[in-house]
Design a protein around this motif. Structure first.
Motif, PDB file in Angstrom:
ATOM      1  N   ALA A 191       0.821  -1.212   0.000  1.00 45.19           N
ATOM      2  CA  ALA A 191       0.000   0.000   0.000  1.00 45.19           C
ATOM      3  C   ALA A 191       0.856   1.263   0.000  1.00 45.19           C
ATOM      4  N   ILE A 192       2.174   1.121  -0.156  1.00 49.45           N
ATOM      5  CA  ILE A 192       3.040   2.291  -0.204  1.00 49.45           C
ATOM      6  C   ILE A 192       2.832   2.973  -1.544  1.00 49.45           C
ATOM      7  N   PRO A 193       2.361   4.217  -1.570  1.00 51.00           N
ATOM      8  CA  PRO A 193       2.025   4.870  -2.843  1.00 51.00           C
ATOM      9  C   PRO A 193       3.271   5.278  -3.628  1.00 51.00           C
ATOM     10  N   GLY A 194       3.097   5.344  -4.949  1.00 49.49           N
ATOM     11  CA  GLY A 194       4.137   5.903  -5.802  1.00 49.49           C
ATOM     12  C   GLY A 194       5.261   4.965  -6.174  1.00 49.49           C
ATOM     13  N   ILE A 195       5.141   3.666  -5.882  1.00 49.13           N
ATOM     14  CA  ILE A 195       6.186   2.701  -6.243  1.00 49.13           C
ATOM     15  C   ILE A 195       5.830   2.079  -7.592  1.00 49.13           C
ATOM     16  N   GLY A 196       6.794   2.054  -8.507  1.00 55.72           N
ATOM     17  CA  GLY A 196       6.553   1.556  -9.853  1.00 55.72           C
ATOM     18  C   GLY A 196       6.176   0.089  -9.893  1.00 55.72           C
ATOM     19  N   ASN A 197       5.497  -0.313 -10.968  1.00 58.43           N
ATOM     20  CA  ASN A 197       5.181  -1.719 -11.200  1.00 58.43           C
ATOM     21  C   ASN A 197       4.808  -1.894 -12.660  1.00 58.43           C
ATOM     22  N   PHE A 198       4.909  -3.114 -13.152  1.00 54.00           N
ATOM     23  CA  PHE A 198       4.536  -3.412 -14.531  1.00 54.00           C
ATOM     24  C   PHE A 198       4.206  -4.891 -14.638  1.00 54.00           C
ATOM     25  N   GLU A 199       3.567  -5.267 -15.741  1.00 63.43           N
ATOM     26  CA  GLU A 199       3.208  -6.665 -15.957  1.00 63.43           C
ATOM     27  C   GLU A 199       4.398  -7.410 -16.559  1.00 63.43           C
ATOM     28  N   TRP A 200       4.695  -8.584 -16.032  1.00 62.97           N
ATOM     29  CA  TRP A 200       5.807  -9.390 -16.526  1.00 62.97           C
ATOM     30  C   TRP A 200       5.447  -9.983 -17.881  1.00 62.97           C
ATOM     31  N   GLN A 201       6.387  -9.885 -18.837  1.00 61.05           N
ATOM     32  CA  GLN A 201       6.119 -10.331 -20.199  1.00 61.05           C
ATOM     33  C   GLN A 201       6.807 -11.653 -20.554  1.00 61.05           C
ATOM     34  N   GLY A 202       7.646 -12.194 -19.674  1.00 62.02           N
ATOM     35  CA  GLY A 202       8.354 -13.431 -19.974  1.00 62.02           C
ATOM     36  C   GLY A 202       7.602 -14.655 -19.492  1.00 62.02           C
ATOM     37  N   PRO A 224      15.903   3.260  -5.693  1.00 65.04           N
ATOM     38  CA  PRO A 224      15.838   2.844  -4.287  1.00 65.04           C
ATOM     39  C   PRO A 224      15.772   4.014  -3.314  1.00 65.04           C
ATOM     40  N   ASP A 225      16.426   5.134  -3.632  1.00 61.01           N
ATOM     41  CA  ASP A 225      16.347   6.305  -2.740  1.00 61.01           C
ATOM     42  C   ASP A 225      14.920   6.842  -2.684  1.00 61.01           C
ATOM     43  N   ASP A 226      14.287   6.911  -3.844  1.00 62.37           N
ATOM     44  CA  ASP A 226      12.896   7.362  -3.890  1.00 62.37           C
ATOM     45  C   ASP A 226      11.993   6.402  -3.126  1.00 62.37           C
ATOM     46  N   ALA A 227      12.224   5.099  -3.301  1.00 63.26           N
ATOM     47  CA  ALA A 227      11.405   4.103  -2.603  1.00 63.26           C
ATOM     48  C   ALA A 227      11.591   4.198  -1.094  1.00 63.26           C
ATOM     49  N   MET A 228      12.833   4.387  -0.645  1.00 61.69           N
ATOM     50  CA  MET A 228      13.081   4.525   0.786  1.00 61.69           C
ATOM     51  C   MET A 228      12.368   5.751   1.337  1.00 61.69           C
ATOM     52  N   GLY A 229      12.438   6.847   0.603  1.00 64.10           N
ATOM     53  CA  GLY A 229      11.755   8.059   1.052  1.00 64.10           C
ATOM     54  C   GLY A 229      10.262   7.869   1.188  1.00 64.10           C
ATOM     55  N   LYS A 230       9.675   7.153   0.227  1.00 62.39           N
ATOM     56  CA  LYS A 230       8.221   6.920   0.280  1.00 62.39           C
ATOM     57  C   LYS A 230       7.853   5.970   1.421  1.00 62.39           C
ATOM     58  N   LEU A 231       8.686   4.961   1.668  1.00 62.78           N
ATOM     59  CA  LEU A 231       8.417   4.038   2.769  1.00 62.78           C
ATOM     60  C   LEU A 231       8.505   4.760   4.110  1.00 62.78           C
ATOM     61  N   THR A 248      14.011   4.782  10.899  1.00 65.50           N
ATOM     62  CA  THR A 248      15.431   4.820  10.547  1.00 65.50           C
ATOM     63  C   THR A 248      15.693   3.955   9.328  1.00 65.50           C
ATOM     64  N   PRO A 249      16.123   4.562   8.201  1.00 70.41           N
ATOM     65  CA  PRO A 249      16.476   3.739   7.034  1.00 70.41           C
ATOM     66  C   PRO A 249      17.564   2.743   7.416  1.00 70.41           C
ATOM     67  N   ASN A 250      17.413   1.515   6.934  1.00 72.18           N
ATOM     68  CA  ASN A 250      18.327   0.444   7.332  1.00 72.18           C
ATOM     69  C   ASN A 250      19.229  -0.025   6.203  1.00 72.18           C
ATOM     70  N   LYS A 251      18.657  -0.361   5.036  1.00 70.13           N
ATOM     71  CA  LYS A 251      19.471  -0.886   3.937  1.00 70.13           C
ATOM     72  C   LYS A 251      18.768  -0.649   2.616  1.00 70.13           C
ATOM     73  N   LYS A 252      19.557  -0.358   1.587  1.00 72.49           N
ATOM     74  CA  LYS A 252      19.036  -0.194   0.234  1.00 72.49           C
ATOM     75  C   LYS A 252      19.810  -1.101  -0.716  1.00 72.49           C
ATOM     76  N   SER A 253      19.083  -1.864  -1.514  1.00 70.83           N
ATOM     77  CA  SER A 253      19.683  -2.682  -2.556  1.00 70.83           C
ATOM     78  C   SER A 253      18.957  -2.354  -3.858  1.00 70.83           C
TER      79      SER A 253
END
Length: 447
Positions: free
Chosen positions: A243-254, A325-332, A349-354
């Motif tokens: 439910a975290i808003p603004g995170i990208g997604n798409f349909e898998w084509q493979g 990942p920086d944008d995603a961490m900010g939104k989380l 507290t941000p913990n880890k970004k991969s």
């Protein structure tokens, strides 16, 4: 009629397999867990074992000191003049192996049902075995320049990432061949083209100065544990999707991932619904996923009749390829801060970004590996993603922006059970992947 190079390699690798499997078993017996709380001696023993193994097949490897961390196993092999450079990556550290759920000792390699069981048998000592068999098939003299790097901290906080960033020229290559993946099903080859990234944050909620009696104050005084529970309930919707808003997604084509396979592979209990919506492959590989990895709170056995003054949890968000990942961490972080109930005090507290990773499919090496896999397995090759992440890939891409990445491995999704009890590998996957990799090097060597 002469014997083709393909037939020569197939025969050489087939004859090498008993030795390679013996090497794999010896490596599985070494508990090379690089987590800070575990002893260093087995990790270093494993690194030295890998050096010795490659030396037996004509590859002069050594331990490369990595500041702050465990050494990498490193080798450079010069190919013919003007040849392309291929970097072979794997890792020799493994996850811990609590004995609960194992049918045999995780540190005693055990053959059962045609597979080899033991911690690291698949993730990722099978990757080392693939590289070993590949280079052994060429008697240590491949038709291209080779850089071999085996990491010692892939499963924990990696210091190799900073080393690559500080010395990008040492990791420059035309092709990055990453042997830390696998097919969905044994005998059905795939190439991985996308890996989700990962951001984690620790959220702490405070409501009271000290614990107080739940009978005297419950119903009016705010309980921090209940506040945390209500906050965590908001991070996913009723279907279990993030439910975290603004995170990208798409349909898998493979290639798709069947519900039956997911239920079997994940061990979903009978009658329990799956979470999310849409194709399984999209849920696993191209959409975000949210989870709570741990909570600090009194245990059931130790819980008294008190309201808790504070409680905390670690929240993890898997992010699809293309998501920063920086944008995603900010939104989380923002979501957790803004949704805590009762105006409770909250510290996030941000913990880890991969970072996530995506691989184009129009590269020469990618196309050559598709041909090599089809030749090695005798069947068509699919394209899949991965819900996990390999943070080092981002640094390798920075070191060689034009490099073609090829992601393969022997960790089949159906039975390998990496990170869990009864991890195993099918030796035929090592043999087929080693043959495909040797065919790829041959094709690259021919220009």
């Amino acid at each position: 009629m002469g014997v083709s190079m393909s037939d020569q390699l197939r025969r050489a690798i087939s004859e090498l397999m008993p030795e390679i499997i013996d090497e794999l078993k010896a490596m599985v017996a070494i508990p090379s867990v690089a987590f800070p709380a575990f002893p260093s001696e087995p990790v270093l023993a494993m690194a030295n074992r890998a050096v010795d193994a490659f030396a037996r097949y004509g590859v002069s490897a050594h331990l490369e000191e990595i500041p702050g961390g465990y050494p990498a196993v490193w080798a450079e092999i010069a190919g013919p003049p003007g040849a392309l450079t291929v970097l072979l990556y794997g890792h020799y550290d493994v996850q811990p192996a609590p004995t609960e759920g194992w049918h045999s000792d995780p540190w005693v390699p055990t053959e059962r049902d045609g597979r080899i069981f033991g911690r690291g048998a698949a993730d990722d000592k099978s990757g080392i075995a693939i590289h070993l068999a590949t280079l052994a098939a060429f008697e240590g003299r491949p038709p291209v320049n080779v850089k071999l790097v085996l990491e010692g901290e892939e499963e924990t906080v990696s210091h190799l990432e900073a080393f690559v960033a500080a010395h990008p020229e040492r990791f420059a290559a035309d092709v990055m061949l990453i042997a830390d993946m696998g097919n969905l099903t044994v005998g059905e080859p795939v190439l991985s083209v996308g890996l989700r990234g990962h951001v984690k944050a620790i959220v702490e909620v405070e409501t009271l100065d000290d614990p107080v009696h739940s009978g005297l104050f419950g119903g009016a005084a705010p309980d921090a544990l209940m506040a945390l529970i209500k906050l965590l309930a908001k991070v996913s919707d009723d279907h279990g999707s993030s439910a975290i808003p603004g995170i990208g997604n798409f349909e898998w084509q493979g290639a798709d991932y069947s519900e039956q396979m997911l239920r079997a592979n994940a061990g979903v209990l009978e009658g329990v619904d799956l979470v999310g919506s849409g194709p399984i492959a999209s849920r696993l590989w191209s959409r975000p996923a949210i989870s709570v990895l741990g909570i600090d709170a009194p245990s059931v056995d130790e819980g008294g009749n008190v309201l808790q003054p504070r409680a905390r949890a670690v929240v993890a968000l898997r992010i699809p390829p293309g998501q920063d990942p920086d944008d995603a961490m900010g939104k989380l972080v923002a979501f957790l801060e803004q949704n805590v109930p009762w105006h409770a005090k909250v510290t996030v507290t941000p913990n880890k970004k991969s970072p996530a990773f995506s691989q184009g499919t129009d590269g020469v090496a990618f196309a050559a590996m598709r041909e090599a896999l089809a030749e090695a397995y005798g069947t068509d090759v699919g394209q899949v993603g991965s819900g996990g992440s390999i943070p080092l890939l981002d640094e390798l891409r920075k070191a060689s922006p034009a490099a073609d990445f090829v992601l393969i491995g022997a960790e089949d999704a159906e039975l390998s059970r990496i990170h869990g009890p009864n991890e195993s590998v099918d030796p035929s996957e090592i043999e087929h992947m080693a043959l495909a990799q040797a065919l790829l090097l041959t094709k690259l060597g021919q220009g």
